[in-house]
Design a protein around this motif. Structure first.
Motif, mmCIF file in Angstrom:
data_model
loop_
_atom_site.group_PDB
_atom_site.id
_atom_site.type_symbol
_atom_site.label_atom_id
_atom_site.label_comp_id
_atom_site.label_asym_id
_atom_site.label_seq_id
_atom_site.Cartn_x
_atom_site.Cartn_y
_atom_site.Cartn_z
ATOM 1 N N GLY A 66 0.813 -1.207 0.000
ATOM 2 C CA GLY A 66 0.000 0.000 0.000
ATOM 3 C C GLY A 66 0.846 1.256 0.000
ATOM 4 O O GLY A 66 0.530 2.237 -0.694
ATOM 5 N N GLY A 67 1.935 1.223 0.762
ATOM 6 C CA GLY A 67 2.840 2.369 0.780
ATOM 7 C C GLY A 67 3.500 2.603 -0.563
ATOM 8 O O GLY A 67 3.679 3.756 -0.991
ATOM 9 N N ILE A 68 3.854 1.526 -1.262
ATOM 10 C CA ILE A 68 4.471 1.661 -2.581
ATOM 11 C C ILE A 68 3.478 2.262 -3.568
ATOM 12 O O ILE A 68 3.826 3.142 -4.370
ATOM 13 N N PHE A 69 2.218 1.806 -3.513
ATOM 14 C CA PHE A 69 1.215 2.357 -4.427
ATOM 15 C C PHE A 69 1.046 3.861 -4.198
ATOM 16 O O PHE A 69 1.003 4.648 -5.150
ATOM 17 N N LEU A 70 0.958 4.277 -2.944
ATOM 18 C CA LEU A 70 0.807 5.700 -2.648
ATOM 19 C C LEU A 70 2.029 6.497 -3.097
ATOM 20 O O LEU A 70 1.903 7.644 -3.538
ATOM 21 N N SER A 71 3.205 5.882 -3.011
ATOM 22 C CA SER A 71 4.409 6.582 -3.441
ATOM 23 C C SER A 71 4.394 6.816 -4.940
ATOM 24 O O SER A 71 4.837 7.866 -5.424
ATOM 25 N N VAL A 72 3.895 5.853 -5.700
ATOM 26 C CA VAL A 72 3.802 6.024 -7.152
ATOM 27 C C VAL A 72 2.795 7.121 -7.482
ATOM 28 O O VAL A 72 3.031 7.985 -8.343
ATOM 29 N N PHE A 73 1.651 7.092 -6.815
ATOM 30 C CA PHE A 73 0.624 8.123 -7.005
ATOM 31 C C PHE A 73 1.211 9.501 -6.716
ATOM 32 O O PHE A 73 1.019 10.464 -7.475
ATOM 33 N N ASN A 74 1.949 9.585 -5.634
ATOM 34 C CA ASN A 74 2.587 10.832 -5.234
ATOM 35 C C ASN A 74 3.598 11.290 -6.275
ATOM 36 O O ASN A 74 3.678 12.478 -6.623
ATOM 37 N N ALA A 75 4.374 10.349 -6.803
ATOM 38 C CA ALA A 75 5.397 10.694 -7.795
ATOM 39 C C ALA A 75 4.779 11.261 -9.059
ATOM 40 O O ALA A 75 5.299 12.221 -9.643
ATOM 41 N N ILE A 76 3.673 10.681 -9.484
ATOM 42 C CA ILE A 76 3.035 11.159 -10.713
ATOM 43 C C ILE A 76 2.543 12.595 -10.537
ATOM 44 O O ILE A 76 2.695 13.430 -11.434
ATOM 45 N N ILE A 77 1.968 12.899 -9.369
ATOM 46 C CA ILE A 77 1.540 14.282 -9.106
ATOM 47 C C ILE A 77 2.728 15.229 -9.235
ATOM 48 O O ILE A 77 2.660 16.266 -9.914
ATOM 49 N N ALA A 78 3.827 14.885 -8.586
ATOM 50 C CA ALA A 78 5.006 15.757 -8.595
ATOM 51 C C ALA A 78 5.565 15.930 -10.002
ATOM 52 O O ALA A 78 5.953 17.040 -10.401
ATOM 53 N N ILE A 79 5.607 14.849 -10.783
ATOM 54 C CA ILE A 79 6.143 14.929 -12.144
ATOM 55 C C ILE A 79 5.240 15.774 -13.031
ATOM 56 O O ILE A 79 5.713 16.566 -13.858
ATOM 57 N N VAL A 80 3.921 15.637 -12.875
ATOM 58 C CA VAL A 80 2.982 16.431 -13.668
ATOM 59 C C VAL A 80 3.117 17.922 -13.317
ATOM 60 O O VAL A 80 3.065 18.783 -14.205
ATOM 61 N N VAL A 81 3.291 18.231 -12.024
ATOM 62 C CA VAL A 81 3.501 19.617 -11.616
ATOM 63 C C VAL A 81 4.753 20.182 -12.288
ATOM 64 O O VAL A 81 4.763 21.316 -12.795
ATOM 65 N N GLN A 82 5.819 19.391 -12.327
ATOM 66 C CA GLN A 82 7.050 19.826 -12.985
ATOM 67 C C GLN A 82 6.841 20.021 -14.486
ATOM 68 O O GLN A 82 7.303 21.012 -15.069
ATOM 69 N N SER A 83 6.147 19.090 -15.121
ATOM 70 C CA SER A 83 5.939 19.188 -16.570
ATOM 71 C C SER A 83 5.109 20.417 -16.917
ATOM 72 O O SER A 83 5.314 21.032 -17.973
ATOM 73 N N GLY A 84 4.166 20.804 -16.037
ATOM 74 C CA GLY A 84 3.392 22.008 -16.279
ATOM 75 C C GLY A 84 4.269 23.241 -16.329
ATOM 76 O O GLY A 84 4.101 24.115 -17.192
ATOM 77 N N ARG A 85 5.235 23.346 -15.406
ATOM 78 C CA ARG A 85 6.159 24.487 -15.419
ATOM 79 C C ARG A 85 7.039 24.469 -16.667
ATOM 80 O O ARG A 85 7.310 25.503 -17.276
ATOM 81 N N PHE A 86 7.469 23.288 -17.046
ATOM 82 C CA PHE A 86 8.328 23.127 -18.222
ATOM 83 C C PHE A 86 7.614 23.618 -19.485
ATOM 84 O O PHE A 86 8.172 24.390 -20.276
ATOM 85 N N LEU A 87 6.365 23.174 -19.692
ATOM 86 C CA LEU A 87 5.619 23.566 -20.880
ATOM 87 C C LEU A 87 5.183 25.028 -20.815
ATOM 88 O O LEU A 87 5.133 25.719 -21.846
ATOM 89 N N TYR A 88 4.864 25.520 -19.633
ATOM 90 C CA TYR A 88 4.531 26.936 -19.460
ATOM 91 C C TYR A 88 5.688 27.814 -19.938
ATOM 92 O O TYR A 88 5.496 28.786 -20.680
ATOM 93 N N SER A 89 6.895 27.464 -19.536
ATOM 94 C CA SER A 89 8.060 28.243 -19.924
ATOM 95 C C SER A 89 8.270 28.205 -21.436
ATOM 96 O O SER A 89 8.574 29.228 -22.057
ATOM 97 N N SER A 90 8.092 27.029 -22.045
ATOM 98 C CA SER A 90 8.302 26.930 -23.492
ATOM 99 C C SER A 90 7.260 27.724 -24.265
ATOM 100 O O SER A 90 7.542 28.263 -25.335
ATOM 101 N N GLY A 91 6.010 27.821 -23.724
ATOM 102 C CA GLY A 91 5.013 28.661 -24.369
ATOM 103 C C GLY A 91 5.367 30.128 -24.245
ATOM 104 O O GLY A 91 5.239 30.903 -25.196
ATOM 105 N N ARG A 92 5.854 30.542 -23.084
ATOM 106 C CA ARG A 92 6.248 31.931 -22.863
ATOM 107 C C ARG A 92 7.418 32.319 -23.761
ATOM 108 O O ARG A 92 7.522 33.468 -24.208
#
Length: 456
Positions: free
Chosen positions: A291-317
């Motif tokens: 259960g802890g491993i599953f939550l860690s994966v879920f958590n990782a995806i949130i963090a990676i998506v947050v990072q990708s949003g900043r990355f694409l925001y900058s490229s649009g700017r």
């Protein structure tokens, strides 16, 4: 690429601690132990300890490059902005495509690999693709919310993840069945069923896998425009992230090796981590850990998506995309202060990839991309001080860390390409060609670099 018309910027609300929590969550140490470390255990047996220790040394060199470049060139675009400022548009666009590939594939792959742990924790038989799709939808939705909320949420999940890894470390050390000498005198299964000394070449090869397990510490640079102060604090966030990641991964790996009932069986098992834990814990404890491993994966995806949003925001700017797309990627949510269009931009392709992705097929390809990216950053760190840009953080022992980073990435890149299927070589050639063609068709980038003194 000319800088687009000014738009409302990101909210400067994050502290160094907030950024570290999000970035460590994106590295997802528990998933690195359960999903990536098994490749090293199968390939190097107890030599996995030396592989992870060697990788930690290389990762420190890479992190110092990230820290100095991130402090000197603070921007939500991260790596491609650093390369643009040091080398110009051609290498910058190549770096952009490399990072974009990682941000596109990794969430889908992680989500696909999470279903077995959820089934193990619940004692269910849920469909893997459906679980992955649900995770992708939820994670992209959460990532659009206020960045401070995401820092709190990912930090909470991270505490559960570290607790699970602490439990694994305690089980391994408290019931150690192997002498400590196997860590520096590594052995693995031999052809005759016994044990054989692990070749140095095997340990060096598995160091590439271990670097993959540590990867993600550089993601702190994407939050330079979300931080209340950038510059030197960006460097602090990168280095603190790496220190935490190395500790919470290397210690459990060491405990699992020492707690293994048989080192020969450990390196022969299709799932060496489960093999060790099945002998160290009860079924109930195993379900809690799953259960802890599953939550860690879920958590990782949130963090990676947050990072990708900043990355694409900058490229649009920066006008990297056609004008309508660039304007859309710059849109800031009026309530949450997040780049919501850029954050959701990869949601549909990531959702579709949950039906057509596998970690085994991506592992070698990802290592190749990482090593090429690290090589470009190491070269940039060597050249950056010759430029006109101030360096609020200067790494110690320069130029030795970037030289070590460059040498290590070249060797690991060569080793990965040597063992990779021909398909990976063709994909990498396609990415390089796409970068060359894109650079030929676009004018020189003029990326926006945040100057806090002028802002104030």
């Amino acid at each position: 690429m000319s800088t687009s018309k000014a738009t409302p910027g990101l909210r400067r609300s994050l502290s160094v601690t907030d950024v570290v929590l999000i970035t460590v969550s994106g590295v997802t140490p528990a998933s690195s132990i359960f999903v990536i470390a098994p490749f090293a255990l199968q390939g190097a047996g107890s030599g996995t300890f030396l592989a992870f220790a060697l990788a930690a040394l290389l990762a420190a060199a890479f992190a110092l490059c990230y820290a100095e470049l991130g402090a000197a060139h603070p921007n939500a675009g991260g790596e491609y902005v650093m390369i643009e400022r040091v080398f110009g548009r051609r290498l910058s666009l190549l770096m952009y495509l490399l990072i974009l590939c990682l941000l596109l594939f990794v969430p889908a792959v992680l989500a696909t690999g999470a279903a077995p742990y959820l089934n193990s924790a619940l004692g269910a038989r849920l469909d893997g693709a459906e679980v992955a799709l649900a995770m992708i939808v939820l994670c992209f939705g959460i990532a659009v919310l206020d960045i401070k909320l995401n820092a709190w949420l990912t930090g909470s999940f991270l505490l559960l993840e570290v607790a699970a890894l602490t439990l694994i470390a305690w089980l391994g050390f408290s019931e150690a069945r192997q002498p400590a000498a196997v860590l520096w005198q590594p052995v693995m299964a031999a052809a005759d069923g016994g044990l054989a000394t692990v070749p140095v070449a095997a340990i060096a090869a598995m160091a590439g896998i271990a670097v993959f397990a540590y990867n993600g510490f550089g993601g702190a640079v994407y939050f330079a425009e979300d931080m209340s102060e950038s510059g030197r604090p960006v460097a602090q966030a990168v280095l603190a992230t790496l220190l935490i990641v190395v500790l919470v991964e290397l210690i459990p790996v060491t405990a699992l090796i020492l707690g293994a009932p048989s080192l020969a069986e450990l390196s022969r098992q299709a799932d060496p981590i489960h093999y060790v834990l099945s002998h160290l814990s009860s079924p109930a404890v195993a379900r809690v850990i799953s259960g802890g491993i599953f939550l860690s994966v879920f958590n990782a995806i949130i963090a990676i998506v947050v990072q990708s949003g900043r990355f694409l925001y900058s490229s649009g700017r920066d006008g990297l995309w056609p004008a309508p797309a660039s304007r859309a990627l710059q849109r800031i949510h009026p309530r949450f202060g997040t780049p919501w269009v850029a954050t959701l931009a990869l949601a549909l392709p990531s959702a579709l990839l949950t039906f057509h992705s596998s970690l085994a097929g991506l592992a070698s390809f990802t290592v190749i991309i990482l090593m090429l990216s690290y090589l470009l950053l190491a070269l940039a760190a060597l050249r950056s001080r010759r430029g006109r840009h101030p360096h609020p953080y200067r790494m110690p022992w320069w130029p030795w860390p970037p030289l070590l980073a460059a040498a290590g990435s070249v060797y690991l890149l060569w080793a990965a390409l040597r063992d990779a299927p021909a398909r990976d070589g063709w994909i990498m050639a396609g990415i390089v060609l796409a970068g060359v063609l894109l650079a030929a068709q676009r004018p020189r980038c003029k990326v926006l670099i945040i100057d806090e003194q002028k802002e104030r």
